[in-house]
Design a protein around this motif. Structure first.
Motif, PDB file in Angstrom:
ATOM      1  N   LEU A 162      -8.952   8.052  -0.388  1.00  0.00           N
ATOM      2  CA  LEU A 162      -8.122   8.914  -1.240  1.00  0.00           C
ATOM      3  C   LEU A 162      -6.669   8.525  -1.007  1.00  0.00           C
ATOM      4  O   LEU A 162      -6.337   7.926   0.016  1.00  0.00           O
ATOM      5  CB  LEU A 162      -8.340  10.389  -0.886  1.00  0.00           C
ATOM      6  CG  LEU A 162      -9.756  10.941  -1.116  1.00  0.00           C
ATOM      7  CD1 LEU A 162      -9.853  12.372  -0.593  1.00  0.00           C
ATOM      8  CD2 LEU A 162     -10.135  10.897  -2.593  1.00  0.00           C
ATOM      9  N   THR A 163      -5.790   8.884  -1.941  1.00  0.00           N
ATOM     10  CA  THR A 163      -4.373   8.530  -1.760  1.00  0.00           C
ATOM     11  C   THR A 163      -3.467   9.706  -2.091  1.00  0.00           C
ATOM     12  O   THR A 163      -3.798  10.558  -2.912  1.00  0.00           O
ATOM     13  CB  THR A 163      -3.952   7.340  -2.655  1.00  0.00           C
ATOM     14  OG1 THR A 163      -4.021   7.745  -4.019  1.00  0.00           O
ATOM     15  CG2 THR A 163      -4.834   6.135  -2.454  1.00  0.00           C
ATOM     16  N   GLN A 164      -2.320   9.716  -1.414  1.00  0.00           N
ATOM     17  CA  GLN A 164      -1.277  10.708  -1.715  1.00  0.00           C
ATOM     18  C   GLN A 164      -0.768  10.447  -3.124  1.00  0.00           C
ATOM     19  O   GLN A 164      -0.683   9.292  -3.567  1.00  0.00           O
ATOM     20  CB  GLN A 164      -0.150  10.554  -0.679  1.00  0.00           C
ATOM     21  CG  GLN A 164       0.867  11.671  -0.695  1.00  0.00           C
ATOM     22  CD  GLN A 164       1.896  11.497   0.404  1.00  0.00           C
ATOM     23  OE1 GLN A 164       1.584  10.975   1.487  1.00  0.00           O
ATOM     24  NE2 GLN A 164       3.120  11.920   0.146  1.00  0.00           N
ATOM     25  N   THR A 165      -0.382  11.514  -3.827  1.00  0.00           N
ATOM     26  CA  THR A 165      -0.033  11.362  -5.246  1.00  0.00           C
ATOM     27  C   THR A 165       1.323  10.697  -5.471  1.00  0.00           C
ATOM     28  O   THR A 165       1.565  10.168  -6.549  1.00  0.00           O
ATOM     29  CB  THR A 165      -0.008  12.739  -5.934  1.00  0.00           C
ATOM     30  OG1 THR A 165       0.902  13.569  -5.233  1.00  0.00           O
ATOM     31  CG2 THR A 165      -1.378  13.367  -5.981  1.00  0.00           C
ATOM     32  N   THR A 166       2.215  10.744  -4.477  1.00  0.00           N
ATOM     33  CA  THR A 166       3.607  10.390  -4.745  1.00  0.00           C
ATOM     34  C   THR A 166       4.066   9.090  -4.087  1.00  0.00           C
ATOM     35  O   THR A 166       5.245   8.917  -3.802  1.00  0.00           O
ATOM     36  CB  THR A 166       4.542  11.528  -4.266  1.00  0.00           C
ATOM     37  OG1 THR A 166       4.200  11.839  -2.920  1.00  0.00           O
ATOM     38  CG2 THR A 166       4.395  12.757  -5.132  1.00  0.00           C
ATOM     39  N   LEU A 167       3.118   8.196  -3.826  1.00  0.00           N
ATOM     40  CA  LEU A 167       3.488   6.952  -3.141  1.00  0.00           C
ATOM     41  C   LEU A 167       3.973   5.871  -4.099  1.00  0.00           C
ATOM     42  O   LEU A 167       3.852   6.001  -5.319  1.00  0.00           O
ATOM     43  CB  LEU A 167       2.282   6.443  -2.366  1.00  0.00           C
ATOM     44  CG  LEU A 167       1.864   7.333  -1.197  1.00  0.00           C
ATOM     45  CD1 LEU A 167       0.676   6.736  -0.503  1.00  0.00           C
ATOM     46  CD2 LEU A 167       3.010   7.524  -0.226  1.00  0.00           C
ATOM     47  N   SER A 168       4.468   4.796  -3.514  1.00  0.00           N
ATOM     48  CA  SER A 168       4.828   3.623  -4.300  1.00  0.00           C
ATOM     49  C   SER A 168       3.550   2.957  -4.799  1.00  0.00           C
ATOM     50  O   SER A 168       2.658   2.630  -4.017  1.00  0.00           O
ATOM     51  CB  SER A 168       5.624   2.656  -3.424  1.00  0.00           C
ATOM     52  OG  SER A 168       5.462   1.350  -3.892  1.00  0.00           O
ATOM     53  N   VAL A 169       3.439   2.785  -6.091  1.00  0.00           N
ATOM     54  CA  VAL A 169       2.233   2.221  -6.686  1.00  0.00           C
ATOM     55  C   VAL A 169       1.950   0.832  -6.117  1.00  0.00           C
ATOM     56  O   VAL A 169       0.806   0.500  -5.771  1.00  0.00           O
ATOM     57  CB  VAL A 169       2.390   2.137  -8.222  1.00  0.00           C
ATOM     58  CG1 VAL A 169       1.166   1.496  -8.853  1.00  0.00           C
ATOM     59  CG2 VAL A 169       2.610   3.527  -8.802  1.00  0.00           C
ATOM     60  N   ASP A 170       2.995   0.028  -5.968  1.00  0.00           N
ATOM     61  CA  ASP A 170       2.797  -1.352  -5.505  1.00  0.00           C
ATOM     62  C   ASP A 170       2.305  -1.382  -4.057  1.00  0.00           C
ATOM     63  O   ASP A 170       1.396  -2.136  -3.720  1.00  0.00           O
ATOM     64  CB  ASP A 170       4.100  -2.149  -5.634  1.00  0.00           C
ATOM     65  CG  ASP A 170       4.488  -2.311  -7.089  1.00  0.00           C
ATOM     66  OD1 ASP A 170       3.578  -2.298  -7.940  1.00  0.00           O
ATOM     67  OD2 ASP A 170       5.686  -2.416  -7.382  1.00  0.00           O
ATOM     68  N   ASP A 171       2.909  -0.542  -3.206  1.00  0.00           N
ATOM     69  CA  ASP A 171       2.484  -0.502  -1.804  1.00  0.00           C
ATOM     70  C   ASP A 171       1.035  -0.056  -1.699  1.00  0.00           C
ATOM     71  O   ASP A 171       0.262  -0.582  -0.900  1.00  0.00           O
ATOM     72  CB  ASP A 171       3.348   0.484  -1.010  1.00  0.00           C
ATOM     73  CG  ASP A 171       4.717  -0.082  -0.745  1.00  0.00           C
ATOM     74  OD1 ASP A 171       4.931  -1.262  -1.076  1.00  0.00           O
ATOM     75  OD2 ASP A 171       5.570   0.658  -0.239  1.00  0.00           O
ATOM     76  N   THR A 172       0.687   0.926  -2.503  1.00  0.00           N
ATOM     77  CA  THR A 172      -0.668   1.463  -2.427  1.00  0.00           C
ATOM     78  C   THR A 172      -1.682   0.419  -2.851  1.00  0.00           C
ATOM     79  O   THR A 172      -2.742   0.273  -2.235  1.00  0.00           O
ATOM     80  CB  THR A 172      -0.782   2.711  -3.318  1.00  0.00           C
ATOM     81  OG1 THR A 172       0.230   3.616  -2.925  1.00  0.00           O
ATOM     82  CG2 THR A 172      -2.128   3.380  -3.175  1.00  0.00           C
ATOM     83  N   ARG A 173      -1.338  -0.343  -3.880  1.00  0.00           N
ATOM     84  CA  ARG A 173      -2.266  -1.370  -4.387  1.00  0.00           C
ATOM     85  C   ARG A 173      -2.613  -2.362  -3.280  1.00  0.00           C
ATOM     86  O   ARG A 173      -3.769  -2.680  -3.055  1.00  0.00           O
ATOM     87  CB  ARG A 173      -1.625  -2.086  -5.586  1.00  0.00           C
ATOM     88  CG  ARG A 173      -2.597  -2.994  -6.320  1.00  0.00           C
ATOM     89  CD  ARG A 173      -1.952  -3.608  -7.542  1.00  0.00           C
ATOM     90  NE  ARG A 173      -1.577  -2.630  -8.538  1.00  0.00           N
ATOM     91  CZ  ARG A 173      -0.341  -2.440  -9.011  1.00  0.00           C
ATOM     92  NH1 ARG A 173       0.657  -3.167  -8.554  1.00  0.00           N
ATOM     93  NH2 ARG A 173      -0.093  -1.535  -9.912  1.00  0.00           N
ATOM     94  N   SER A 174      -1.585  -2.824  -2.554  1.00  0.00           N
ATOM     95  CA  SER A 174      -1.870  -3.834  -1.526  1.00  0.00           C
ATOM     96  C   SER A 174      -2.637  -3.212  -0.355  1.00  0.00           C
ATOM     97  O   SER A 174      -3.492  -3.856   0.243  1.00  0.00           O
ATOM     98  CB  SER A 174      -0.587  -4.510  -1.057  1.00  0.00           C
ATOM     99  OG  SER A 174       0.175  -3.619  -0.313  1.00  0.00           O
ATOM    100  N   LEU A 175      -2.362  -1.930  -0.048  1.00  0.00           N
ATOM    101  CA  LEU A 175      -3.109  -1.279   1.037  1.00  0.00           C
ATOM    102  C   LEU A 175      -4.569  -1.061   0.646  1.00  0.00           C
ATOM    103  O   LEU A 175      -5.470  -1.226   1.475  1.00  0.00           O
ATOM    104  CB  LEU A 175      -2.461   0.073   1.380  1.00  0.00           C
ATOM    105  CG  LEU A 175      -1.481   0.070   2.546  1.00  0.00           C
ATOM    106  CD1 LEU A 175      -0.909   1.460   2.761  1.00  0.00           C
ATOM    107  CD2 LEU A 175      -2.136  -0.418   3.827  1.00  0.00           C
ATOM    108  N   VAL A 176      -4.801  -0.722  -0.621  1.00  0.00           N
ATOM    109  CA  VAL A 176      -6.181  -0.546  -1.093  1.00  0.00           C
ATOM    110  C   VAL A 176      -6.937  -1.871  -0.915  1.00  0.00           C
ATOM    111  O   VAL A 176      -8.075  -1.897  -0.433  1.00  0.00           O
ATOM    112  CB  VAL A 176      -6.217  -0.093  -2.575  1.00  0.00           C
ATOM    113  CG1 VAL A 176      -7.649  -0.176  -3.138  1.00  0.00           C
ATOM    114  CG2 VAL A 176      -5.690   1.330  -2.721  1.00  0.00           C
ATOM    115  N   GLU A 177      -6.282  -2.973  -1.244  1.00  0.00           N
ATOM    116  CA  GLU A 177      -6.928  -4.293  -1.097  1.00  0.00           C
ATOM    117  C   GLU A 177      -7.271  -4.568   0.370  1.00  0.00           C
ATOM    118  O   GLU A 177      -8.344  -5.074   0.693  1.00  0.00           O
ATOM    119  CB  GLU A 177      -6.005  -5.389  -1.633  1.00  0.00           C
ATOM    120  CG  GLU A 177      -5.987  -5.435  -3.160  1.00  0.00           C
ATOM    121  CD  GLU A 177      -4.846  -6.301  -3.703  1.00  0.00           C
ATOM    122  OE1 GLU A 177      -4.598  -6.202  -4.908  1.00  0.00           O
ATOM    123  OE2 GLU A 177      -4.211  -7.041  -2.919  1.00  0.00           O
TER     124      GLU A 177
END
Ligand code: SF4
Length: 309
Positions: A162-177
């Motif tokens: 799950l992810t926090q709603t207010t994060l940086s989209v780009d940072d989250t994408r690389s962490l998901v990977e």
């Protein structure tokens, strides 16, 4: 020096709904003290304006006298808080944002099914702390890729992300990977839980880069999405600073700039942005208008029954 405004910016549908509900509650319960658990939004100007109207802001439910009218913030609440509120017979109006509630519902559902929850978010942020309450002892916060490396979970563990709603989209994408590489069995959210408002505001900041070299983000230091907008602007090659109000502006923030972009977090009232633009105009800037990347039409409704407490 030209001045451009990022659009969309400022209040999101979740914040607008929360503020409208508190505003209406003040009118519906005249003569009663209204308690608000946590800041209604992470913006001091908004909190101060409601404090001046008699709302009492508290961080712990224990500070609220039994039976009081109590508003819960858009950031959501841990289940333990809701249970304690019931024990204290608090008359609850919950303004949780529907998008935050969706993440809470997912956390509870996965935990009931025996999953461990990996949560991409900021430790200590209200949203993180409270969703963790739905999976106590089975909740792992990931802020950086090193946090993924340091997780010691058996390889056959049932995992949900799950992810926090207010994060940086780009940072989250690389962490998901990174997470998927380490735990290929993990169940991903149907779509990333980053909300439409966060995504739209970050895209609007990136679009500023075509016209400006400097960005001022109007928002509180405690606002996660405002801080992320600074990060997004810097990542797009612009100089960026966070200002709570026009009073925080210093000439060094825009010295040598040919064009400056203004944006604001989802918890920042328009008046603060207007004041910032006015100060920059006084300093010689020329306001050239908004750069719109999307026409945002989302709104979150609520039933009048919410006040039947
Ligand atoms: S930023 Fe998104 S998740 Fe947070 S209150 Fe606004 S709409 Fe809801």
């Amino acid at each position: 020096m030209d001045i451009f405004l990022a659009s969309p910016s400022g209040f999101c549908a979740g914040v607008t709904r929360s503020i409208e509900i508190l505003d209406t509650a003040i009118a519906r319960f005249p003569g009663e003290l209204i308690y608000m658990k946590h800041a209604i939004v992470h913006n001091q100007h908004v909190v101060d304006s409601f404090t001046a109207r008699g709302v009492r802001f508290v961080e712990s439910i224990e500070e609220i006298p039994d039976g009081s009218v109590t508003i819960l913030s858009a950031h959501g609440s841990a289940p333990q808080v809701l249970t304690r509120a019931t024990e204290k017979r608090l008359r609850i109006i919950d303004t949780v944002c529907p998008l935050v509630l969706k993440v809470h519902t997912e956390a509870k559902r996965f935990r009931d099914l025996g999953y461990e929850i990996l949560y991409i978010g900021t430790a200590g942020h209200a949203e993180t702390e409270w969703v963790a309450g739905y999976a106590v002892g089975h909740f792992h916060v990931i802020a950086k890729s090193v946090d993924v490396d340091s997780l010691s979970l058996p390889t056959d563990t049932k995992l949900a992300l799950l992810t926090q709603t207010t994060l940086s989209v780009d940072d989250t994408r690389s962490l998901v990977e990174t997470v998927v590489k380490r735990f290929p069995q993990i169940t991903l959210p149907k779509k990333e839980d980053i909300c439409y408002a966060t995504l739209n505001r970050q895209n609007a900041v990136k679009a500023l880069a075509e016209k400006v070299d400097t960005v001022l983000v109007v928002g509180s230091r405690t606002s996660s999405n405002s801080n992320k907008l600074v990060h997004v602007a810097e990542s797009a090659g612009m100089r960026a600073s966070l200002v709570g109000t026009w009073r925080d502006i210093v000439p060094d923030m825009y010295a040598g700039s040919h064009a400056i972009g203004i944006t604001s977090g989802a918890s920042t009232p328009d008046i603060l942005v207007k004041e910032v633009i006015a100060v920059l105009e006084k300093a010689g800037g020329i306001y050239r208008g908004a750069i719109e990347t999307v026409n945002e039409t989302e709104s979150f409704t609520y039933s009048d029954k919410i006040f039947a407490i």
